[in-house]
Structure formats: structure tokens, C-alpha cells
Design an enzyme around this catalytic site. Structure first.
Site, PDB file in Angstrom:
ATOM      1  N   LYS A 197       0.718  -1.499   0.096  1.00  0.00           N
ATOM      2  CA  LYS A 197       0.140  -0.050   0.225  1.00  0.00           C
ATOM      3  C   LYS A 197       0.956   1.316   0.372  1.00  0.00           C
ATOM      4  O   LYS A 197       1.681   1.364   1.173  1.00  0.00           O
ATOM      5  CB  LYS A 197      -1.560   0.104   1.336  1.00  0.00           C
ATOM      6  CG  LYS A 197      -2.517   1.253   1.065  1.00  0.00           C
ATOM      7  CD  LYS A 197      -2.166   2.388   0.918  1.00  0.00           C
ATOM      8  CE  LYS A 197      -1.999   3.086   1.829  1.00  0.00           C
ATOM      9  NZ  LYS A 197      -1.867   4.391   1.787  1.00  0.00           N
ATOM     10  N   GLY A 250       6.190   5.087   8.764  1.00  0.00           N
ATOM     11  CA  GLY A 250       5.565   6.159   8.443  1.00  0.00           C
ATOM     12  C   GLY A 250       5.539   6.718   9.717  1.00  0.00           C
ATOM     13  O   GLY A 250       6.866   6.695  11.010  1.00  0.00           O
ATOM     14  N   GLY A 255       2.401   4.079  13.765  1.00  0.00           N
ATOM     15  CA  GLY A 255       2.996   2.788  14.140  1.00  0.00           C
ATOM     16  C   GLY A 255       1.908   1.940  14.982  1.00  0.00           C
ATOM     17  O   GLY A 255       1.146   1.408  15.360  1.00  0.00           O
ATOM     18  N   GLU A 273       9.226   0.884  10.765  1.00  0.00           N
ATOM     19  CA  GLU A 273       9.896   2.741  11.306  1.00  0.00           C
ATOM     20  C   GLU A 273       9.620   3.432  11.163  1.00  0.00           C
ATOM     21  O   GLU A 273       8.876   3.991   9.946  1.00  0.00           O
ATOM     22  CB  GLU A 273      10.418   2.126   9.425  1.00  0.00           C
ATOM     23  CG  GLU A 273      11.542   0.689   9.461  1.00  0.00           C
ATOM     24  CD  GLU A 273      12.858   1.020  10.138  1.00  0.00           C
ATOM     25  OE1 GLU A 273      13.032   2.234  10.472  1.00  0.00           O
ATOM     26  OE2 GLU A 273      13.327  -0.320   9.824  1.00  0.00           O
ATOM     27  N   CYS A 307      13.450  10.179   8.209  1.00  0.00           N
ATOM     28  CA  CYS A 307      13.428  10.398   8.796  1.00  0.00           C
ATOM     29  C   CYS A 307      14.456  10.483  10.189  1.00  0.00           C
ATOM     30  O   CYS A 307      13.931  11.065  11.413  1.00  0.00           O
ATOM     31  CB  CYS A 307      12.612   8.890   9.133  1.00  0.00           C
ATOM     32  SG  CYS A 307      14.000   8.142   8.012  1.00  0.00           S
ATOM     33  N   GLU A 404       9.254  16.430  15.572  1.00  0.00           N
ATOM     34  CA  GLU A 404       9.494  16.080  14.373  1.00  0.00           C
ATOM     35  C   GLU A 404       8.457  17.532  13.445  1.00  0.00           C
ATOM     36  O   GLU A 404       7.601  16.907  13.477  1.00  0.00           O
ATOM     37  CB  GLU A 404       9.113  14.106  13.903  1.00  0.00           C
ATOM     38  CG  GLU A 404       9.422  14.201  12.416  1.00  0.00           C
ATOM     39  CD  GLU A 404       9.585  12.919  11.813  1.00  0.00           C
ATOM     40  OE1 GLU A 404       8.266  12.004  12.167  1.00  0.00           O
ATOM     41  OE2 GLU A 404      10.459  12.027  11.670  1.00  0.00           O
TER      42      GLU A 404
HETATM   43  P1  NAD Z   1       2.239   8.336   8.051  1.00  0.00           P
HETATM   44  O1  NAD Z   1       2.228   7.296   9.066  1.00  0.00           O
HETATM   45  O2  NAD Z   1       0.806   9.399   7.479  1.00  0.00           O
HETATM   46  O3  NAD Z   1       1.501   7.520   6.726  1.00  0.00           O
HETATM   47  C1  NAD Z   1       2.671   6.703   6.160  1.00  0.00           C
HETATM   48  C2  NAD Z   1       1.580   5.149   5.787  1.00  0.00           C
HETATM   49  O4  NAD Z   1       0.375   4.393   6.659  1.00  0.00           O
HETATM   50  C3  NAD Z   1       0.924   5.841   4.808  1.00  0.00           C
HETATM   51  O5  NAD Z   1       0.952   4.947   3.267  1.00  0.00           O
HETATM   52  C4  NAD Z   1      -0.799   5.980   5.017  1.00  0.00           C
HETATM   53  O6  NAD Z   1      -1.686   5.708   4.297  1.00  0.00           O
HETATM   54  C5  NAD Z   1      -0.476   4.921   6.441  1.00  0.00           C
HETATM   55  N1  NAD Z   1      -1.488   4.928   7.062  1.00  0.00           N
HETATM   56  C6  NAD Z   1      -2.219   6.137   7.866  1.00  0.00           C
HETATM   57  N2  NAD Z   1      -3.018   5.280   8.631  1.00  0.00           N
HETATM   58  C7  NAD Z   1      -2.766   4.359   8.143  1.00  0.00           C
HETATM   59  C8  NAD Z   1      -3.991   3.326   9.354  1.00  0.00           C
HETATM   60  N3  NAD Z   1      -5.129   3.828   9.930  1.00  0.00           N
HETATM   61  N4  NAD Z   1      -3.516   2.071   9.224  1.00  0.00           N
HETATM   62  C9  NAD Z   1      -2.637   1.405   8.194  1.00  0.00           C
HETATM   63  N5  NAD Z   1      -2.074   2.286   7.954  1.00  0.00           N
HETATM   64  C10 NAD Z   1      -2.320   3.742   7.618  1.00  0.00           C
HETATM   65  O7  NAD Z   1       2.952   9.308   7.268  1.00  0.00           O
HETATM   66  P2  NAD Z   1       4.066  10.033   6.707  1.00  0.00           P
HETATM   67  O8  NAD Z   1       3.366  11.441   6.855  1.00  0.00           O
HETATM   68  O9  NAD Z   1       3.497   9.474   5.331  1.00  0.00           O
HETATM   69  O10 NAD Z   1       5.945   9.702   7.030  1.00  0.00           O
HETATM   70  C11 NAD Z   1       6.248  10.810   7.003  1.00  0.00           C
HETATM   71  C12 NAD Z   1       6.349  10.582   8.739  1.00  0.00           C
HETATM   72  O11 NAD Z   1       7.077   8.308   8.236  1.00  0.00           O
HETATM   73  C13 NAD Z   1       7.533  10.461   9.508  1.00  0.00           C
HETATM   74  O12 NAD Z   1       7.198  10.139  10.974  1.00  0.00           O
HETATM   75  C14 NAD Z   1       9.188   9.728   9.527  1.00  0.00           C
HETATM   76  O13 NAD Z   1       9.801   9.937  10.081  1.00  0.00           O
HETATM   77  C15 NAD Z   1       8.271   8.796   8.644  1.00  0.00           C
HETATM   78  N6  NAD Z   1      10.195   7.745   8.626  1.00  0.00           N
HETATM   79  C16 NAD Z   1      10.211   7.049   8.830  1.00  0.00           C
HETATM   80  C17 NAD Z   1      11.034   6.169   7.761  1.00  0.00           C
HETATM   81  C18 NAD Z   1      12.378   5.401   8.348  1.00  0.00           C
HETATM   82  O14 NAD Z   1      13.104   4.171   8.031  1.00  0.00           O
HETATM   83  N7  NAD Z   1      12.178   5.259   9.804  1.00  0.00           N
HETATM   84  C19 NAD Z   1      10.958   6.055   6.674  1.00  0.00           C
HETATM   85  C20 NAD Z   1      10.823   6.945   5.790  1.00  0.00           C
HETATM   86  C21 NAD Z   1      10.151   8.351   6.593  1.00  0.00           C
END
Ligand code: NAD
Length: 502
Positions: A197, A250, A255, A273, A307, A404
Site C-alpha cells: 500500500k 511512517g 505505527g 520504521e 526520518c 518532528e
Molecule cells: P503516515 O504515518 O501518515 O503514513 C505512512 C503510511 O501509513 C501511508 O501509506 C499511509 O497511508 C498509511 N496509514 C495512515 N494511517 C493508517 C492506518 N490507520 N493504518 C494503516 N496505514 C495507515 O506517515 P507519512 O506522513 O507518510 O510519513 C512521514 C513519517 O514517516 C515521518 O514520521 C517519518 O519520520 C517517517 N519515516 C520513517 C522512515 C524510517 O525508515 N524510519 C522513513 C521514512 C519516513
């Protein structure tokens, strides 16, 4: 790649990409074919540099996830993929790596239009590393094996390292294609099938990647892409009773929802992650040129949408003024603007929402009394561009030092002693990345040992390789992607006992 990587993408390629992806609405890629959504629901994908609509995607939900999971299950249990040896999977990953390399300029241009990051970075980082990750795991695919053990008694025991089964993958928008490869490489090396997804803001490269998988010979159902929103498609994937594992990238708050859904459904395995608020610590004996360069890379690479971005800069009082002078002039000199221009160093933030969030933090920083040393405003009239922003005189308890931001905003925090700085660097719920700049080897390693973080860079920042594990301590998540460690997330161990008789 074009003859010159210093050229803009060719206009014919740009036209071809725009025409292809603006055909609406796009479909899901399930069981190696394009599949219509079960409802008329869609969502728009925007080019963040122009604020124009780039594509309209199908907004999948439970029905599409069910369909994709059942294709993945069938492929895992009984399809031709089941008969593939590890060596077959390795050969496939090599073919795919070659195909991605062949289409690198197309994929880079597509990602540039969808994500807003500079074409130069896509050509130098995202695409080459995606290819490397596929090559790296192609090497592992026929080396995933168990061990023999001789326990007391007359037994012979061996272990088998088996695939998890159907693996869900949910990723963030900051490195859409690259993050897909981080999950895809070890999952396929380990013999799993997948339902992916992609992020709703930037789903296009994942769809194109799925087509390339088919072209490279991946059997039906092994890799499926369902586009959709997190709260519908994402949630359905994490709650699905026939998904064995979910790899998630995310926000930590999302998470937590993923873990909850996994716990409440079938206790599927989860790896996370998540975000960070990473400290970048400059010691007073640091090589200033190197430390300024590292600091710039640490915070401004990928528009600060990283991140592990080094968003907390700990400066010793002695170096404060000369370091800040250099940092400010380098930040002001950065070329922010059109991501398709190969000279651009900083592109657009991903979305209106992210743009507003970053500008909101900048206002908060000012209101809390931090001193703006550079940037602090949007750049241009159109597109989500933010000037590289440096706050001086930041206190640990301010929101800009704790939360963040995920944008090009750095907080300068002065410190007095090494013990103090280690304690303050660790005073966060996160633990993803950290850096130390010093010429003193003992101090470097002693700080590296004290920092509660999945990665510590010494005299560098944002160094990555397919062979080096990456992941979080504390609320930055758990499980390691990349390297040999990622295979542990996509395999499980079975012990087989043989009674050799009395
Ligand atoms: P987000 O958590 O909003 O979304 C991430 C993914 O989760 C998207 O595909 C989204 O559609 C999905 N999602 C949202 N709600 C969900 C739910 N209830 N159930 C399942 N899936 C759901 O994050 P974002 O805004 O896309 O990304 C930014 C975040 O990601 C930041 O906190 C960043 O630090 C982190 N990030 C971490 C790493 C790492 O490797 N540690 C890498 C890249 C980004």
C-alpha cells in the site's frame, strides 16, 4: 540515464509520463494485471512543485485488499513461485535491478513530478540505491538457510529458515520507490509474497515498479499494489487475518495503530520504521568544513523530509559564532526551486498539509522565543517550497526542539560539556539517527556508545548502504531494514528434531 545527468529530463519523456499517468482513474495492480476499483472512490495526486493535478488514483478499501491478499496467498501456497528456488529468486531480483536501471531516468522523472524532490538527487541517490538494494538481496536469496544443532540425547536437530508468507507493506511518501525496494528486496529474497500500500501522496512509482516486476518475470500474485488512503486500505491490510506480517514506515502514531490492528486481528508480525528528532553533535575540535557540510546534508537533504534528519544541532559555545556564520551563508546559498532543474538542491515539500505544518512550526518557534537566523518563510508564489530555516537560541523544551517537523528547519542548541550533551541528545522519545563531528577518536566512540540511537554517524551524515542495517531505538520503531538483519523480518525459524534411536 540520459547522455548528461546535468540535463533536464527530456521534454518527450515528460510528455509521455504526464499523458500516461493523467489517464483517469488509475487502477490497482493485482495478480499481475490492472484491476478496477470496486467503488467509484478516487483521490487526487498532486505535483507539489506546481500544485497541479498529476493523476487520479483508485481509492481502494477492504474489497481490494481482500482481492490482493487472496492473490498473494494463492501465489505463496500453490503458484509457480512456490517452486522457485532461492537461486531463481536471486536471478529474478537481478533481472529486476537491470530493468529498474534501464528505466532509471523515467522512474526518476516520474518520482520528481510526484514527490517534488530534485531530479539531481533522484539520479544520484534514490535510483542508484534502489538498484543496489535489489542487487544486494539478489545475492542473499540463495543463502537463506538454517543450521544443525546437537542437543544432549540421541537427536539430530536442524533448523529451516522459512518465509513468513503474505507480507503487507505500507510506506511513507518521502522516498516512495526506495522505501518500496527496502521491503521488497528482503521479502522476495526470503520467498514471501506481498501486498503493498504505497503512500497516497506519491503512489505512482510503486505502480510502475509492479509493472517492471511482471516484465522481469515475477509470477502472478507475488507482488500486488493497492492504492488508497491509510484509514481505509492501510487499515484493512493491517487488520487482514490472512496477512502474516506488516512492514510499516511512517509516523509513530500510525505505527501504534498498526500494532493495535495487528494485535486485535491475528497477531501478525510487525516491523516499524518511524520518525526521529536526531541530534547532530559538533565537538569543539571538529573539522569545521566537514562539520558544516555534514550538517547541511543532515538537515536539508530531501527538503528535510528525512526520518533521521539532524534537526537538533548541538554546538559548543566556543564554536557557536563561526559555525553559525558558515551554516547560515551556506543555507542562504542553496538553490531552492524547480525540481526538474538539475542544478536545484532543494525541491518542494510533498503537500499543502506538510507545507502548512512546517510553516506552523516556524511560527511556533518564533512565538516561543527562538531567534530566526535564516529562512523562515515560503519560497516563491506557487508550489510548496520552504526556505532552508535555521533557528538559534533554541531551548530543549521548545516544540521545535522536541517534535518532528519533517522539513528544512534546524534548531541550534548550545552546550557546555560532553556528559551534558549526551544526556540532552538522548532526552527524546525518538532514537533513529545521531551524528558526532570530532577529530578525537576516543571522544567519538565514547559518545557513539552513549547515544540511544539505531545509527550513529561519525564525521558524516545520512550515509546509507544496502548492506548496513537501519532502524530505530525507542519510539523510532523496531526491526532493522537493509543488510542481513532485514532477512530476519521476512523469515521465521523452524526447528526439526530427529530421534536417532536409543
Ligand atoms: P503516515 O504515518 O501518515 O503514513 C505512512 C503510511 O501509513 C501511508 O501509506 C499511509 O497511508 C498509511 N496509514 C495512515 N494511517 C493508517 C492506518 N490507520 N493504518 C494503516 N496505514 C495507515 O506517515 P507519512 O506522513 O507518510 O510519513 C512521514 C513519517 O514517516 C515521518 O514520521 C517519518 O519520520 C517517517 N519515516 C520513517 C522512515 C524510517 O525508515 N524510519 C522513513 C521514512 C519516513
Amino acid at each position: 540515464m540520459p547522455a548528461s545527468v546535468s540535463a533536464r529530463p527530456e521534454s518527450a519523456l515528460l510528455e509521455q509520463i504526464k499523458n500516461r499517468w493523467s489517464r483517469e482513474p488509475l487502477q490497482h495492480f493485482i495478480d499481475n494485471r490492472w484491476v478496477e476499483n470496486s467503488t467509484r472512490e478516487t483521490f487526487e495526486v498532486v505535483n507539489p512543485a506546481t500544485e497541479e493535478r498529476l493523476a487520479v488514483c483508485a481509492s481502494g478499501g477492504k474489497a481490494e485488499i481482500d482481492r490482493a491478499v487472496s492473490a498473494a496467498r494463492k501465489a505463496f501456497e500453490s503458484g509457480p513461485y512456490r517452486k522457485w528456488s532461492g537461486r531463481d529468486r536471486g536471478k529474478f531480483l537481478r533481472r529486476l535491478a537491470d530493468l529498474v536501471e534501464k528505466h532509471a531516468e523515467e522512474l526518476a522523472t516520474l518520482e520528481c513530478l510526484n514527490n517534488g524532490k530534485p531530479i539531481a538527487e533522484l539520479r544520484a541517490v534514490d535510483l542508484p540505491m534502489t538498484v543496489e538494494v535489489l542487487h544486494y538481496y539478489s545475492g542473499w536469496a540463495d543463502k537463506v538457510h538454517g543450521e544443525t544443532i546437537q542437543p544432549p540425547g540421541n537427536y539430530f536437530v536442524y533448523t529451516r529458515r522459512e518465509p513468513m508468507g503474505v507480507c503487507g507493506s505500507i510506506t511513507a511518501w518521502n522516498f516512495p520507490l526506495l522505501l518500496t525496494s527496502w521491503k521488497f528486496g528482503p521479502a522476495i529474497a526470503g520467498g514471501n509474497t506481498m501486498v503493498h500500500k504505497p503512500p497516497e501522496q506519491a503512489p505512482l512509482s510503486s505502480l510502475r515498479f509492479a509493472e517492471l516486476c511482471r516484465e522481469a518475470g515475477l509470477p502472478d500474485g507475488v507482488f500486488n499494489v493497492v492504492t488508497g488512503l491509510g484509514e481505509t486500505a492501510g487499515e484493512a491490510l493491517t487488520r487482514h487475518p490472512d496477512v502474516d506480517k506488516v512492514g510499516f514506515t511512517g509516523h509513530y502514531q500510525t505505527g501504534q495503530l498498526v500494532m493495535k490492528a495487528a494485535a486485535e486481528s491475528n497477531l501478525k508480525r510487525v516491523s516499524l520504521e518511524l520518525g526521529g528528532k536526531s541530534p547532530n553533535i559538533i565537538l569543539d575540535d571538529a573539522d569545521l568544513d566537514l562539520a558544516v557540510r555534514g550538517t547541511l546534508t543532515g538537515i536539508f537533504f530531501n527538503q528535510g523530509e528525512v526520518c533521521c534528519a539532524g534537526s537538533r544541532l548541538f554546538l559548543p559555545k566556543k564554536l557557536h559564532d563561526p559555525f553559525l556564520d558558515r551554516l547560515v551563508s551556506a543555507a542562504n546559498a542553496r538553490k531552492v526551486g524547480d525540481p526538474l532543474d538539475p542544478k536545484t538542491e532543494q525541491g518542494a515539500q510533498i503537500s499543502q498539509e506538510q507545507f502548512d505544518k512546517i510553516l506552523g512550526y516556524i511560527e511556533k518557534g518564533k512565538a516561543e522565543g527562538a531567534k530566526l537566523a535564516s529562512g523562515g518563510a515560503r519560497c516563491g508564489e506557487r508550489g510548496y517550497f520552504v526556505r532552508p530555516t535555521i533557528f538559534d537560541g533554541v531551548q530543549d523544551e521548545m516544540a521545535i526542539a522536541r517534535e518532528e517537523i519533517f522539513g528544512p528547519v534546524i534548531s541550534v542548541l548550545p552546550y557546555e560539556s560532553l556528559d551534558e550533551v549526551a544526556q540532552r541528545a538522548n532526552a527524546t522519545c525518538y532514537g533513529l539517527g545521531a551524528a558526532v563531528f570530532t577529530q578525537n577518536v576516543q571522544k567519538a566512540h565514547s559518545l557513539a556508545a552513549k547515544l540511544k540511537s539505531g545509527t550513529v554517524w561519525i564525521n558524516c551524515y545520512n550515509a546509507f548502504d544496502a548492506s548496513v542495517p537501519f532502524g530505530g531505538y525507542k519510539m523510532s520503531g523496531f526491526g532493522r531494514e537493509l543488510g542481513q538483519h532485514a532477512l530476519e523480518l521476512y523469515t521465521q525459524v523452524k526447528a526439526v528434531w530427529l530421534n536417532l534411536g536409543s
